[in-house]
Design a protein around this motif. Structure first.
Motif, mmCIF file in Angstrom:
data_model
loop_
_atom_site.group_PDB
_atom_site.id
_atom_site.type_symbol
_atom_site.label_atom_id
_atom_site.label_comp_id
_atom_site.label_asym_id
_atom_site.label_seq_id
_atom_site.Cartn_x
_atom_site.Cartn_y
_atom_site.Cartn_z
ATOM 1 N N VAL A 111 0.835 -1.206 0.000
ATOM 2 C CA VAL A 111 0.000 0.000 0.000
ATOM 3 C C VAL A 111 0.868 1.255 0.000
ATOM 4 O O VAL A 111 0.639 2.201 -0.765
ATOM 5 N N VAL A 112 1.891 1.279 0.863
ATOM 6 C CA VAL A 112 2.787 2.444 0.948
ATOM 7 C C VAL A 112 3.553 2.633 -0.359
ATOM 8 O O VAL A 112 3.684 3.751 -0.872
ATOM 9 N N VAL A 113 4.058 1.526 -0.909
ATOM 10 C CA VAL A 113 4.798 1.608 -2.179
ATOM 11 C C VAL A 113 3.899 2.145 -3.285
ATOM 12 O O VAL A 113 4.311 3.002 -4.084
ATOM 13 N N PHE A 114 2.649 1.669 -3.329
ATOM 14 C CA PHE A 114 1.730 2.135 -4.363
ATOM 15 C C PHE A 114 1.372 3.605 -4.163
ATOM 16 O O PHE A 114 1.198 4.343 -5.141
ATOM 17 N N ALA A 115 1.286 4.043 -2.912
ATOM 18 C CA ALA A 115 1.024 5.458 -2.631
ATOM 19 C C ALA A 115 2.164 6.322 -3.182
ATOM 20 O O ALA A 115 1.929 7.345 -3.835
ATOM 21 N N PHE A 116 3.410 5.908 -2.926
ATOM 22 C CA PHE A 116 4.555 6.657 -3.447
ATOM 23 C C PHE A 116 4.633 6.557 -4.967
ATOM 24 O O PHE A 116 5.162 7.462 -5.623
ATOM 25 N N THR A 117 4.097 5.470 -5.523
ATOM 26 C CA THR A 117 4.045 5.342 -6.981
ATOM 27 C C THR A 117 3.166 6.422 -7.590
ATOM 28 O O THR A 117 3.537 7.060 -8.586
ATOM 29 N N ILE A 118 2.003 6.638 -6.987
ATOM 30 C CA ILE A 118 1.095 7.682 -7.473
ATOM 31 C C ILE A 118 1.740 9.053 -7.308
ATOM 32 O O ILE A 118 1.661 9.910 -8.205
ATOM 33 N N ILE A 119 2.391 9.286 -6.161
ATOM 34 C CA ILE A 119 3.057 10.568 -5.927
ATOM 35 C C ILE A 119 4.166 10.793 -6.961
ATOM 36 O O ILE A 119 4.313 11.902 -7.502
ATOM 37 N N ALA A 120 4.944 9.743 -7.259
ATOM 38 C CA ALA A 120 6.018 9.857 -8.250
ATOM 39 C C ALA A 120 5.463 10.232 -9.618
ATOM 40 O O ALA A 120 6.034 11.079 -10.319
ATOM 41 N N TYR A 121 4.328 9.632 -9.976
ATOM 42 C CA TYR A 121 3.727 9.952 -11.279
ATOM 43 C C TYR A 121 3.207 11.386 -11.297
ATOM 44 O O TYR A 121 3.324 12.081 -12.320
ATOM 45 N N LEU A 122 2.643 11.836 -10.176
ATOM 46 C CA LEU A 122 2.183 13.225 -10.091
ATOM 47 C C LEU A 122 3.355 14.195 -10.218
ATOM 48 O O LEU A 122 3.234 15.260 -10.844
ATOM 49 N N LEU A 123 4.501 13.846 -9.628
ATOM 50 C CA LEU A 123 5.696 14.683 -9.761
ATOM 51 C C LEU A 123 6.141 14.750 -11.224
ATOM 52 O O LEU A 123 6.568 15.810 -11.700
ATOM 53 N N CYS A 124 6.029 13.629 -11.929
ATOM 54 C CA CYS A 124 6.361 13.618 -13.359
ATOM 55 C C CYS A 124 5.419 14.529 -14.144
ATOM 56 O O CYS A 124 5.856 15.280 -15.025
ATOM 57 N N LEU A 125 4.135 14.451 -13.824
ATOM 58 C CA LEU A 125 3.177 15.341 -14.477
ATOM 59 C C LEU A 125 3.507 16.797 -14.170
ATOM 60 O O LEU A 125 3.366 17.673 -15.038
ATOM 61 N N GLY A 126 3.967 17.056 -12.932
ATOM 62 C CA GLY A 126 4.368 18.412 -12.563
ATOM 63 C C GLY A 126 5.529 18.917 -13.409
ATOM 64 O O GLY A 126 5.555 20.083 -13.815
ATOM 65 N N ILE A 127 6.494 18.046 -13.683
ATOM 66 C CA ILE A 127 7.628 18.421 -14.525
ATOM 67 C C ILE A 127 7.165 18.720 -15.949
ATOM 68 O O ILE A 127 7.620 19.688 -16.580
ATOM 69 N N ILE A 128 6.230 17.906 -16.451
ATOM 70 C CA ILE A 128 5.682 18.141 -17.790
ATOM 71 C C ILE A 128 4.954 19.481 -17.839
ATOM 72 O O ILE A 128 5.133 20.276 -18.776
ATOM 73 N N VAL A 129 4.127 19.741 -16.823
ATOM 74 C CA VAL A 129 3.381 21.006 -16.767
ATOM 75 C C VAL A 129 4.347 22.186 -16.690
ATOM 76 O O VAL A 129 4.153 23.217 -17.349
ATOM 77 N N LYS A 130 5.401 22.049 -15.900
ATOM 78 C CA LYS A 130 6.413 23.109 -15.788
ATOM 79 C C LYS A 130 7.039 23.397 -17.144
ATOM 80 O O LYS A 130 7.217 24.568 -17.520
ATOM 81 N N ALA A 131 7.367 22.352 -17.898
ATOM 82 C CA ALA A 131 7.964 22.526 -19.218
ATOM 83 C C ALA A 131 6.995 23.220 -20.172
ATOM 84 O O ALA A 131 7.388 24.118 -20.932
ATOM 85 N N ILE A 132 5.718 22.806 -20.128
ATOM 86 C CA ILE A 132 4.711 23.411 -21.011
ATOM 87 C C ILE A 132 4.508 24.886 -20.679
ATOM 88 O O ILE A 132 4.464 25.750 -21.570
#
Length: 259
Positions: A111-132
């Motif tokens: 459960v904890v690993v999957f929670a950090f998985t979602i957070i990691a993906y959100l951080l990736c989306l944040g980097i994409i949004v920053k670039a855009i």
């Protein structure tokens, strides 16, 4: 287009890097939506992970030291976070295959690993949004100012400028960096709770996270508007403070070096 890219912090990336970024951001979506049973998904994901690691080695690691150093740090973080996301999905799928539930020994670890998985993906989306946003900003800038001075200002690294910044200004600058990071991760955490409240699933691993989000989530339209306003205000103040310290250091640098 080429003129705008010259101003961007990710200008060192080439077409292969951009295609790699697009591929990476859609892979987690593809692997979680393909109509396969968990076992076949695990096999598919293992093949994808192998391919991603080969591409990362070719595009990032197996290059000259000069090009590696020139690659944006966001790009390197982005690749690492996506690889972590794919590994997190793999662990989640293994949990599904083994029918993990609250009575299982490794249930809450997954459960904890999957929670950090979602957070990691959100951080990736944040980097994409920053670039855009960065691209849109400079696109609008060059539409507003069609030309610029031909005088090129030499790039001065923070390490070079540090000797021209007093310890008090260094403390102020570093404090603004800490504030920005705190608000950034706070915003990611807020988005994490909001995303979880939208998920509908009967899988025990996901349901444990959804129950947590519904219990502690403060996501609402009013809170979102207030948070966005606060983040814009904080970033405006902190970046303004950083620019003043930076400009002051540059002036001292030019006086001392005669450049």
């Amino acid at each position: 287009m080429n003129r705008i890219i010259e101003f961007l912090y990710f200008k060192e990336l080439n077409c292969s890097d951009y295609r790699f970024c697009v591929l990476l951001i859609i892979l987690p979506v593809i692997i979680t939506t393909i109509p396969l049973n968990p076992t076949l998904r695990i096999i598919t994901l293992l093949l994808i992970l192998y391919g991603v690691c080969l591409l990362a080695n070719h595009l990032i690691l197996n290059i000259s030291q000069e090009r590696y150093d020139s690659l944006p740090i966001d790009y390197k973080y982005y690749v690492c976070l996506i690889v972590f996301t794919l590994f997190g999905i793999l662990i989640f799928l293994i949990g599904l295959v083994n029918n993990l539930n609250e009575t299982s020994q490794y249930f809450y670890l997954v459960v904890v690993v999957f929670a950090f998985t979602i957070i990691a993906y959100l951080l990736c989306l944040g980097i994409i949004v920053k670039a855009i946003i960065t691209y849109i900003y400079y696109f609008a800038l060059k539409k507003f100012f069609l030309n610029e001075s031909s005088t090129e200002e030499p790039f001065i690294s923070r390490d070079e400028l540090s000797k021209y910044i007093t310890i008090n200004d260094q403390v102020k600058f570093f404090n603004t960096v800490i504030v920005n990071l705190v608000f950034y991760f706070g915003l990611v955490g807020y988005m994490f709770l909001w995303v979880l409240t939208l998920i509908k699933s009967h899988e025990p691993i996901i349901k444990a996270l959804v129950n947590f989000a519904e219990k502690y989530s403060i996501a609402s339209f009013g809170n979102t508007v207030g948070l966005i306003s606060l983040v814009i205000t904080i970033y405006t103040v902190t970046y303004s403070s950083q620019n003043k310290i930076y400009d002051k250091a540059v002036e001292m640098y030019k006086e001392k070096t005669g450049n």
